[in-house]
Design an enzyme around this catalytic site. Structure first.
Site, PDB file in Angstrom:
ATOM      1  N   SER A 155     -32.495 -24.493  32.105  1.00 57.16           N
ATOM      2  CA  SER A 155     -33.432 -26.091  32.367  1.00 57.16           C
ATOM      3  C   SER A 155     -33.181 -26.967  31.130  1.00 57.16           C
ATOM      4  CB  SER A 155     -34.718 -25.821  32.959  1.00 57.16           C
ATOM      5  OG  SER A 155     -35.559 -26.932  33.285  1.00 57.16           O
ATOM      6  N   ASP A 197     -31.413 -28.932  35.053  1.00 57.42           N
ATOM      7  CA  ASP A 197     -31.255 -28.339  36.220  1.00 57.42           C
ATOM      8  C   ASP A 197     -31.902 -29.199  37.235  1.00 57.42           C
ATOM      9  OD1 ASP A 197     -33.946 -27.777  35.215  1.00 57.42           O
ATOM     10  OD2 ASP A 197     -34.102 -25.894  36.157  1.00 57.42           O
TER      11      ASP A 197
HETATM   12  C1  G16 Z   1     -40.548 -25.415  31.986  1.00 62.71           C
HETATM   13  C2  G16 Z   1     -41.773 -25.328  33.025  1.00 62.71           C
HETATM   14  C3  G16 Z   1     -42.571 -26.370  32.991  1.00 62.71           C
HETATM   15  C4  G16 Z   1     -43.017 -26.556  31.334  1.00 62.71           C
HETATM   16  C5  G16 Z   1     -41.831 -26.477  30.338  1.00 62.71           C
HETATM   17  C6  G16 Z   1     -42.078 -26.415  28.897  1.00 62.71           C
HETATM   18  O1  G16 Z   1     -39.649 -26.512  32.201  1.00 62.71           O
HETATM   19  O2  G16 Z   1     -41.154 -24.947  34.312  1.00 62.71           O
HETATM   20  O3  G16 Z   1     -43.599 -26.082  33.560  1.00 62.71           O
HETATM   21  O4  G16 Z   1     -43.711 -27.883  31.027  1.00 62.71           O
HETATM   22  O5  G16 Z   1     -41.130 -25.316  30.739  1.00 62.71           O
HETATM   23  O6  G16 Z   1     -42.760 -25.435  28.574  1.00 62.71           O
HETATM   24  P1  G16 Z   1     -42.908 -24.974  27.227  1.00 62.71           P
HETATM   25  O7  G16 Z   1     -43.802 -26.160  26.574  1.00 62.71           O
HETATM   26  O8  G16 Z   1     -44.036 -23.762  27.265  1.00 62.71           O
HETATM   27  O9  G16 Z   1     -41.787 -24.765  26.282  1.00 62.71           O
HETATM   28  P2  G16 Z   1     -38.112 -26.469  32.613  1.00 62.71           P
HETATM   29  O10 G16 Z   1     -37.656 -27.866  32.857  1.00 62.71           O
HETATM   30  O11 G16 Z   1     -37.671 -26.186  30.875  1.00 62.71           O
HETATM   31  O12 G16 Z   1     -37.956 -25.525  33.498  1.00 62.71           O
END
Ligand code: G16
Length: 550
Positions: free
Chosen positions: A68, A286
């Site tokens: 992502s 993504d």
């Molecule tokens: C993912 C999760 C999101 C989250 C983000 C950041 O996003 O799907 O719900 O907010 O990671 O997470 P963290 O702060 O734990 O790094 P994505 O868009 O990277 O899949």
């Protein structure tokens, strides 16, 4: 497990040894790390996906290879459950343990024990079905191959490779195949459904309030969203959208995309002076996150950010308006609307949503938590400030709506029912989806006749700042209360509180990221200088407690 299954596992697992001396974690959104060490994880989570399908009576399960918003050299593996939502949290410990099993024998033993405990038949008598997808990362192809070998090592499992898709498209296909029993729900069906429901919302705009709202420019983070948005643009014959950062030149997520724009509050590469005042949007790598922005002045890259909280507020307002047309106090059925946010939600957004009379609930970061909470309502709207979110509608509500849509005599009410129905078809109810979210924002802005500036005026954000701190071991931080309080290491929360109370309207929290090897610090205060200073002081504190110098 029978002998044939055991020997198939043994043969294939020996081709995918795990990386030595590295512990892998199932994080906020699955496993995520440097792509070069993910082969064994992709293989093993392929097995897990097949087991999940067997456990759910042969339901279609999704497996997506993506990191992502992370840098291009990272990659990741995540699993979508039958409803299209993230893998049930009960299975995360099993995912962790098989990802870290040191050799094929211990891997097979873990699988055997788990299958027995869960009552999963491992004798080839039942079929399992997996949909595989990947984003545009160069490492994606070989990880898909590893995942396929994992899936196919479960006797009776069938894999369907959907190629390069957005993460939300894969989740949507899984959900649709299971829920609507459309065996073939494909990417084409996705495009048909979102474009048809978008057109329906536009056709339902009362003529008197119809205003053109001008051009939209979309930054696609140099990821998969560019080519998919192009398909929608052609299908909708939508000339007033300009698609940039499609990946033909720049690097994925590097100074582009929703994460960069939202965290650094600057315009992405490829945007500049001529775009001042134009409505712009950013997707992430993504295409599961969406934010809007406008460039303030020529000559610098400062922006007015319209983040996930504002998207949530716009959606909540529109839904509330339509519901109030459709129902009044005499109505027997009053749909329950709930709004779900995380600690990152700007304090001003929460205040605004409560002012609208909505119930606001907080969960830890990660759509897996927000989604679960939102499912408790007839209409559950969830968004993270970073632009990841969607709207969920209960089956009960949709049945009621379908009835109102066909039996309602009053045209205004009938149209409100049709609008809500179209929203339920346009929005991706499996997971946050930048493309369908973008079409819903565009439809609502057109319906309201609002410019992006008018939308941004719904409330004024409190100044905030987010920073990342590299530490020796981020798991040393343990939080509670929807991540707003640090429990471990001892003493750090008291120190954060002591700093925070010095700033008017100060609010600050720290938490370990579940997608990057960092600790995140968020600070809010009455001025930007104060928010910056608070974030920087707390970042120093985190470094003192957990930095590499210890
Ligand atoms: C993912 C999760 C999101 C989250 C983000 C950041 O996003 O799907 O719900 O907010 O990671 O997470 P963290 O702060 O734990 O790094 P994505 O868009 O990277 O899949």
């Amino acid at each position: 497990m029978d002998e044939q299954q055991r020997s198939t596992f043994l043969q294939s697992a020996s081709r995918f040894p795990p990386p030595k001396g590295i512990k892998l974690y199932y994080g906020t959104a699955g496993f995520r790390t440097d792509a070069s060490i993910l082969q064994s994880t992709a293989f093993r989570i392929g097995i897990l996906a097949a087991l999940r399908s067997l456990k759910t009576g042969g339901a279609v399960i999704g497996l997506m290879i993506t990191a992502s918003h992370n840098k291009v050299s990272d990659n990741g593996v995540k699993v979508a459950d039958p409803g299209g939502e993230m893998l049930t949290q009960d299975w995360e410990p099993f995912a962790d343990s098989i990802a870290n099993a040191p050799d094929p024998d211990s891997l097979i033993q873990l699988i055997d024990e788990f299958a027995k405990k869960e009552g999963i038949p491992l004798n080839g008598t039942q079929a399992a079905a997996i949909l595989l997808g990947r984003d545009t990362r160069p490492s994606g192809e070989s990880l898909v191959e590893a995942a396929k070998q994992g899936i196919c090592s479960v006797i009776g499992a069938i894999v369907n490779d959907m190629g390069v898709v957005t993460t939300p498209q894969l989740h949507w296909m899984v959900r649709t195949r299971n829920k609507d029993l459309k065996a073939s729900a494909s990417e084409l069906d996705y495009f048909d459904q979102v474009s048809t429901s978008f057109r329906c919302l536009i056709d339902l705009i009362p003529k008197k309030s119809y205003h053109g709202i001008g051009k939209l420019i979309v930054d696609c983070a140099n990821g998969v969203g560019g080519e998919k948005l192009q398909v929608l643009k052609e299908k909708l014959n939508w000339l007033d959208v300009e698609i940039r950062n499609t990946g033909k030149q720049g690097i994925l997520n590097e100074q582009v995309g929703a994460d960069y724009v939202q965290k650094d509050k600057v315009a992405p590469q490829g945007f500049g002076g001529p775009d001042v005042g134009v409505r712009c949007a950013s997707l992430d790598g993504d295409a599961d996150r969406l934010v809007y922005f406008t460039i303030i002045t020529k000559g610098n890259n400062q922006i007015n950010l319209v983040d996930g909280d504002k998207i949530l507020s716009l959606f909540a307002l529109f839904i509330k308006d339509q519901l109030s047309i459709l129902t009044d106090d005499t109505c027997e059925y009053q749909p329950r609307v709930g709004v779900v946010q995380t600690a990152y939600a700007n304090g001003a957004s929460t205040k605004y949503l409560k002012y609208l009379g909505l119930q606001v609930i907080f969960t830890p970061t990660g759509v897996k938590y927000l989604h679960e909470k939102a499912q408790e309502y007839d209409i559950g709207i969830y968004f993270e400030a970073n632009g990841h979110g969607t709207i969920l509608f209960s089956d009960h509500f949709l049945c009621w709506l379908e009835d109102r849509k066909s039996t309602e005599k009053c045209l205004e009410k009938k149209n409100a029912a049709k609008r809500l129905w179209a929203v339920s078809k346009l929005i991706n109810q499996a997971v946050g989806d930048a493309l369908s979210g973008l079409l819903l924002v565009e439809a609502i802005l057109q319906h309201m006749g609002w410019s992006v500036d008018k939308w941004n005026e719904l409330y004024h954000d409190l100044p905030s700042r987010q920073v990342k701190v590299k530490v020796a071991d981020r798991t040393a931080i343990v939080t509670t209360n929807a991540e707003t309080i640090v429990q471990k290491p001892p003493g750090i929360q008291e120190a954060i509180t002591a700093l925070t109370v010095k700033y008017p309207q100060g609010r600050c929290f720290v938490r370990p990221s579940g997608t990057e090897d960092v600790v995140r610090v968020y600070a809010e205060a009455s001025t930007q200088e104060a928010a910056d200073e608070l974030a920087s002081c707390v970042a120093k504190l985190v470094d003192q407690f957990l930095g590499f110098h210890i």
